[in-house]
Scaffold this active site. Structure first.
Site, PDB file in Angstrom:
ATOM      1  N   GLU A 106     -12.244  -9.702  25.372  1.00  0.00           N
ATOM      2  CA  GLU A 106     -10.685 -10.062  25.825  1.00  0.00           C
ATOM      3  C   GLU A 106      -9.587 -10.280  25.087  1.00  0.00           C
ATOM      4  O   GLU A 106      -9.482 -11.520  24.730  1.00  0.00           O
ATOM      5  CB  GLU A 106     -11.176 -11.041  27.075  1.00  0.00           C
ATOM      6  CG  GLU A 106     -12.226 -10.409  28.266  1.00  0.00           C
ATOM      7  CD  GLU A 106     -11.233  -9.506  29.681  1.00  0.00           C
ATOM      8  OE1 GLU A 106     -10.930 -10.584  30.244  1.00  0.00           O
ATOM      9  OE2 GLU A 106     -10.786  -8.276  28.928  1.00  0.00           O
ATOM     10  N   ARG A 107      -8.285  -9.590  25.806  1.00  0.00           N
ATOM     11  CA  ARG A 107      -7.366 -10.228  26.103  1.00  0.00           C
ATOM     12  C   ARG A 107      -7.159 -11.623  26.604  1.00  0.00           C
ATOM     13  O   ARG A 107      -7.678 -11.643  27.419  1.00  0.00           O
ATOM     14  CB  ARG A 107      -6.014  -9.305  26.268  1.00  0.00           C
ATOM     15  CG  ARG A 107      -5.835  -8.053  25.736  1.00  0.00           C
ATOM     16  CD  ARG A 107      -4.475  -7.876  26.391  1.00  0.00           C
ATOM     17  NE  ARG A 107      -4.950  -5.845  26.216  1.00  0.00           N
ATOM     18  CZ  ARG A 107      -5.304  -4.801  26.666  1.00  0.00           C
ATOM     19  NH1 ARG A 107      -6.486  -4.818  28.101  1.00  0.00           N
ATOM     20  NH2 ARG A 107      -5.374  -3.701  26.059  1.00  0.00           N
ATOM     21  N   LYS A 153      -8.923  -2.452  38.518  1.00  0.00           N
ATOM     22  CA  LYS A 153     -10.370  -2.953  38.411  1.00  0.00           C
ATOM     23  C   LYS A 153     -10.411  -4.604  38.637  1.00  0.00           C
ATOM     24  O   LYS A 153     -11.388  -5.035  39.204  1.00  0.00           O
ATOM     25  CB  LYS A 153     -10.488  -2.619  36.672  1.00  0.00           C
ATOM     26  CG  LYS A 153     -11.055  -1.243  36.130  1.00  0.00           C
ATOM     27  CD  LYS A 153     -11.894  -1.848  34.904  1.00  0.00           C
ATOM     28  CE  LYS A 153     -10.686  -2.467  34.044  1.00  0.00           C
ATOM     29  NZ  LYS A 153      -9.963  -1.521  32.724  1.00  0.00           N
TER      30      LYS A 153
END
Length: 528
Positions: A238-239, A212
């Site tokens: 998001e991480r 991705k």
């Protein structure tokens, strides 16, 4: 002025409420309160103020309650309108609150855009007189900022005189462009089988480790090279580690340049550890940066949102904190409105376009879950990344049979493109049907016609792979950007049987068809 009008509406509405019985329904009055400020919002002015800090003489309130991310603020006069940004005074770090509800005549309920640790009742709060404003313009390229527009990349302030409010109306009908046009990405599998529309919305489905991020970086790189356009990446929920990795990979691949002003992407992050208010608004911050490039510079902008599900999830948390009655599966009752308000701003105008690629997490693989189901209604194309294809070593690992596009129509892409794309999908589907027979009985049991189908399908499968410019560092292959005409011509010739005599490995990791022919000649020389 806005504060004054907001005050009048609040007073008249609450006066009307006094006449109601305790059991009378309130939504109509609450709707009035919510709608008034939005209707009075002026047209967007990018250079209206040199800094987004509250003005001198702004209305001052005081904190009366703190419940997690929800803060109630009391104003003696000049009640701030819904969606206004308030700033807490007497803190080392800037804390912005966004007005979400009016409670009676003098109190507003707000959502904090950062942690509320250390807040106490009685602390002073200033009304900024406008929604959250963030820096926009070319100076944001190569930088990372948070939901309120503060730089978080330790490279000093963002030196721009232009600021814009994150809340805005979608473009008017008269401003929109109705022409359907392909956004050529230079990636063969995407351009041929699931083309992106300029100003369209694309859903990117894929698990961990199927490519991705690399696909996103290649799209950013290609749009910059082929169209001279900019990209905006919004990391929603998001991480932090992944966001950090993406930033460093972009520096390595040249998408972000720390030495000069040639960066092609602006980054906006609201990580998983942020309060729900920040995660629910960070997508709008990214969208506002993209809107500037579209409306002021006439650019074709790419907007990446990773992950759109987290936007809905954060909205659900905020809704629960505000005490709204939940809807299906516990989501906010305003789910479709929240999603529609944002998605309608992503469109093509007569000045430029915003094309959005949105990574979509599907909870428990249930496509009927309200969050992904609401998102699907807005998508023009889907790009599905498949682990099975990645395991074959074919990158980008886009599934040619699962990926779809609304503009795959002979009236839009032309009959030649349409026929070649459908021919490619048909031969790949036939090959998929024959795989069980091959696995049990072997290739020898197939008819001559089926053997030819398998041979061409395997060549097409390999020709759908492509070396990426941003992955040159890892693969050692020189990256290729393939024009649409070249892509169509190559697949058309394979389908027609013009290259039946070439070995299938000649089609692996090449750009246009001429490279496959040259690679076949080179392989023949090596074997002779």
């Amino acid at each position: 002025m806005l504060g004054l009008v907001g005050r009048v509406v609040a007073a008249s509405a609450s006066g009307a409420l006094r006449g109601l019985s305790p059991s009378a329904p309130l939504p109509q009055a609450q709707l009035l309160l919510r709608a008034a400020p939005a209707a009075l919002q002026p047209a967007r002015d990018y250079a209206a103020q040199a800094s987004p800090s509250p003005k001198a003489g702004a209305t001052t309130g005081r904190i009366v309650a703190v419940i997690g991310a929800v803060v109630d603020v009391q104003f003696d006069e000049g009640l701030p309108p819904i969606l206004n940004a308030l700033e807490v005074q007497g803190r080392e770090t800037r804390l912005v609150l966004e007005v979400a509800q009016h409670l009676g005549e003098s109190t507003v309920r707000t959502i904090a855009m950062d942690g509320t640790e250390g807040l106490v009742r009685g602390q002073k709060v200033l009304d900024s007189g406008a929604p959250i404003r963030i820096p926009v313009g070319p100076e944001t390229l190569g930088r990372i900022m948070n939901v309120i527009g503060e730089p978080i990349d330790e490279r000093g302030p963002i030196k721009t005189k232009q600021f814009a409010a994150i809340h805005a109306e979608a473009p008017e009908f008269v401003e929109m462009s109705v022409e359907q046009e392909i956004l050529v990405t230079g990636i063969k599998v995407v351009d041929l089988l699931a083309p992106y529309a300029k100003g369209g919305k694309i859903g990117l489905f894929g698990g961990a480790g199927v490519g991705k991020t690399v696909l996103i970086m290649e799209l950013i790189n290609n749009v910059a090279k082929a169209h001279g356009g900019y990209s905006v990446f919004a990391g929603v929920g998001e991480r932090t580690r992944e966001g950090n990795d993406l930033y460093h990979e972009m520096i390595e691949s040249g998408v972000i340049n720390l030495k000069d002003a040639t960066s092609k992407v602006a980054l906006v992050y609201g990580q998983m550890n942020e309060p729900p208010g920040a995660r629910a608004r960070v997508a709008l911050t990214g969208l506002t940066v993209a809107e500037y490039f579209r409306d002021q510079e006439g650019q074709d902008v790419l907007l990446f949102i990773d992950n759109i599900f987290r936007f809905t999830q954060a909205g659900s948390e905020v809704s629960a904190l505000l005490g709204r009655i939940p809807s299906a599966v516990g989501y906010q009752p305003t789910l479709a409105t929240d999603m529609g308000t944002m998605q309608e701003r992503i469109t093509t105008t007569k000045k430029g376009s915003i094309t959005s690629v949105q990574a979509i997490y599907v909870p428990a693989d249930d496509l009927t879950d309200p969050a992904p189901a609401t998102t699907f209604a807005h998508l023009d194309a889907t790009t599905v990344l498949s682990r099975a294809i990645a395991e074959l070593g074919i990158y980008p690992a886009v599934d040619p049979l699962d990926s779809t596009s609304r503009i795959m129509d002979p009236n839009i892409v032309g009959s030649e493109h349409y026929d070649v794309a459908r021919g490619v999908q048909k031969i790949l589907q036939d090959y998929k049907s024959l795989q069980d027979i091959i696995a049990i009985l072997g290739m020898d049991e197939l008819s001559e016609e089926d053997k030819l189908t398998v041979s061409r399908a395997r060549k097409i499968q390999r020709f759908l792979s492509q070396p990426f410019q941003v992955a040159e560092v890892f693969t050692g292959h020189l990256g290729k950007l393939v024009p649409l005409k070249e892509t169509i011509k190559g697949f058309q010739q394979i389908l027609a049987g013009e290259y039946d005599h070439l070995p299938e490995q000649a089609f692996y990791m090449v750009g246009p068809i001429e490279e496959a022919v040259a690679k076949a000649d080179k392989l023949a020389e090596e074997h002779s």
